[in-house]
Every structure is written in C-alpha cells, then in structure tokens.
Design a protein around this motif. Sequence first.
Motif, PDB file in Angstrom:
ATOM      1  N   GLN A 128      51.638  38.915  42.338  1.00 33.19           N
ATOM      2  CA  GLN A 128      51.969  40.028  43.221  1.00 33.19           C
ATOM      3  C   GLN A 128      50.724  40.583  43.906  1.00 33.19           C
ATOM      4  O   GLN A 128      50.766  40.929  45.081  1.00 33.19           O
ATOM      5  N   GLU A 175      68.274  36.049  41.348  1.00 34.86           N
ATOM      6  CA  GLU A 175      68.212  37.349  40.669  1.00 34.86           C
ATOM      7  C   GLU A 175      66.934  37.522  39.844  1.00 34.86           C
ATOM      8  O   GLU A 175      66.905  38.292  38.883  1.00 34.86           O
ATOM      9  N   GLY A 191      63.724  38.921  38.421  1.00 34.88           N
ATOM     10  CA  GLY A 191      63.243  40.293  38.322  1.00 34.88           C
ATOM     11  C   GLY A 191      64.336  41.332  38.119  1.00 34.88           C
ATOM     12  O   GLY A 191      64.043  42.519  37.996  1.00 34.88           O
ATOM     13  N   SER A 192      65.586  40.903  38.052  1.00 34.89           N
ATOM     14  CA  SER A 192      66.690  41.868  37.953  1.00 34.89           C
ATOM     15  C   SER A 192      66.683  42.637  36.635  1.00 34.89           C
ATOM     16  O   SER A 192      67.278  43.708  36.547  1.00 34.89           O
ATOM     17  N   ASN A 193      66.011  42.115  35.623  1.00 44.12           N
ATOM     18  CA  ASN A 193      65.959  42.814  34.339  1.00 44.12           C
ATOM     19  C   ASN A 193      64.667  43.629  34.164  1.00 44.12           C
ATOM     20  O   ASN A 193      64.402  44.155  33.096  1.00 44.12           O
ATOM     21  N   TRP A 194      63.874  43.735  35.227  1.00 48.65           N
ATOM     22  CA  TRP A 194      62.634  44.513  35.175  1.00 48.65           C
ATOM     23  C   TRP A 194      62.925  46.003  35.270  1.00 48.65           C
ATOM     24  O   TRP A 194      64.006  46.424  35.688  1.00 48.65           O
ATOM     25  N   LYS A 195      61.902  46.803  34.939  1.00 47.42           N
ATOM     26  CA  LYS A 195      61.992  48.250  35.139  1.00 47.42           C
ATOM     27  C   LYS A 195      62.169  48.533  36.624  1.00 47.42           C
ATOM     28  O   LYS A 195      61.713  47.761  37.469  1.00 47.42           O
ATOM     29  N   ASP A 196      62.786  49.674  36.931  1.00 48.52           N
ATOM     30  CA  ASP A 196      63.088  50.018  38.322  1.00 48.52           C
ATOM     31  C   ASP A 196      61.860  49.995  39.226  1.00 48.52           C
ATOM     32  O   ASP A 196      61.916  49.491  40.344  1.00 48.52           O
ATOM     33  N   ASN A 219      59.192  48.202  38.973  1.00 46.40           N
ATOM     34  CA  ASN A 219      58.793  46.816  39.212  1.00 46.40           C
ATOM     35  C   ASN A 219      59.772  46.106  40.143  1.00 46.40           C
ATOM     36  O   ASN A 219      59.368  45.284  40.969  1.00 46.40           O
ATOM     37  N   LYS A 220      61.048  46.430  40.025  1.00 52.25           N
ATOM     38  CA  LYS A 220      62.053  45.871  40.942  1.00 52.25           C
ATOM     39  C   LYS A 220      61.760  46.319  42.372  1.00 52.25           C
ATOM     40  O   LYS A 220      61.824  45.521  43.311  1.00 52.25           O
ATOM     41  N   LEU A 247      58.843  44.490  43.818  1.00 49.83           N
ATOM     42  CA  LEU A 247      59.207  43.119  44.194  1.00 49.83           C
ATOM     43  C   LEU A 247      59.924  43.098  45.547  1.00 49.83           C
ATOM     44  O   LEU A 247      59.642  42.243  46.379  1.00 49.83           O
ATOM     45  N   VAL A 248      60.800  44.054  45.775  1.00 50.03           N
ATOM     46  CA  VAL A 248      61.496  44.149  47.067  1.00 50.03           C
ATOM     47  C   VAL A 248      60.485  44.396  48.187  1.00 50.03           C
ATOM     48  O   VAL A 248      60.554  43.783  49.252  1.00 50.03           O
TER      49      VAL A 248
END
Length: 180
Positions: A56, A82, A84-89, A91-92, A95-96
């Motif tokens: 990143q 999907e 990163g979908s289980n990452w903390k908000d 971190n999500k 990523l976006v």
Amino acid sequence: MTNLYISGYRTYELGVFSVKDAKVDVIKKALKQEITSFIENGVDWILTSGQLGVEQWAVEVVEELKIDYPEVQQAIIFPFLEFGSNWKDENKLKLVELQELADYTESTSHQPYKDPSQLKNHQQFLLEHSNAALLVYDREFEGKTKFLYEAIQKKQENSSYECRLIDFDQLQNTIENETE
C-alpha cells in the motif's frame, strides 16, 4: 523491462500500527529511490496486490512519482474477489482510496477466498506478468514475503528475472543519510 512487482512486509510484521509511525516514512523514501531507478530504466507499470504495509505504501509512492513520471501506471491485482472485506473499517477505507489511485484493478480469482491455492495462483500470475520485483525484505527476518522470495529464486533458475531487496541495512542507511 516494463512491469515491476512490488511487495514486502505487512504492517504487523514491522510493528507499524499507525500511519504516523516514522518507519513508514523511511520505507517510503527507500521505495521512492528504488522505484525511480526502475522507472528511469524503462519500467512503465507497477504491480501490487494491495496488502497492508509495503504494497500500500508503494501505491502512494508511485502516485507521488507520477508528478515527475506521468507515463508510469500502476495496477492493483487482488488475489481473490472481496479482498480486504474482513479488515477493520479504516483499512477497508484506505484500500478503496488506493484503488481510486490505481490505473487498473482486478483480481486473479473471481471468487471470494476459499483456499490457499488462490494465493499461490495469484503469486504465479504476478511473477509471470512482471519482469522484475522489488521487495522490502530481509532474509534474516522472515515474514510472509519469504514465500514470494523463494518463488522468485525458483523463477530465476530458468530466467533473467531481476529481484532487488530493500533490507534492514538499506533502511538504516536511508535513516543515516537523512540525518546527515
């Protein structure tokens, strides 16, 4: 050479739990030096998979370098749908934001995570679609990057695939050069 694959340690492997951690600045400076060298020698695509940490930070560095090298493009190729979908908000969200900086995003598997073969196939795909790799990795301090490094060594047995390492000595030199 046209495609460079960048990877390395994850944030937790480096003990980095804040974007304000001084280690991040040092790593980004070392990445900037090496990526600039690659770009000046013909690389025009930078590939990562969006992992937390080095990958990143590399996306952010490349975005900065686009000011001086507008021809360079970057792709984030996720290992599975999907990602990163289980990452903390937070971190999500990051990523976006990084996806919005990328010139191209895709995933090698078009299914959500189901087994480790997706990760192996992803690694193989990126190695096949790059001409060189830049890893923030020190052989004396193994982490998840060890598996990629070993795959690169195997690839080098049959090809002229270049691999540059930014190890802890180089990071220390980056710090020392900064304070001089």
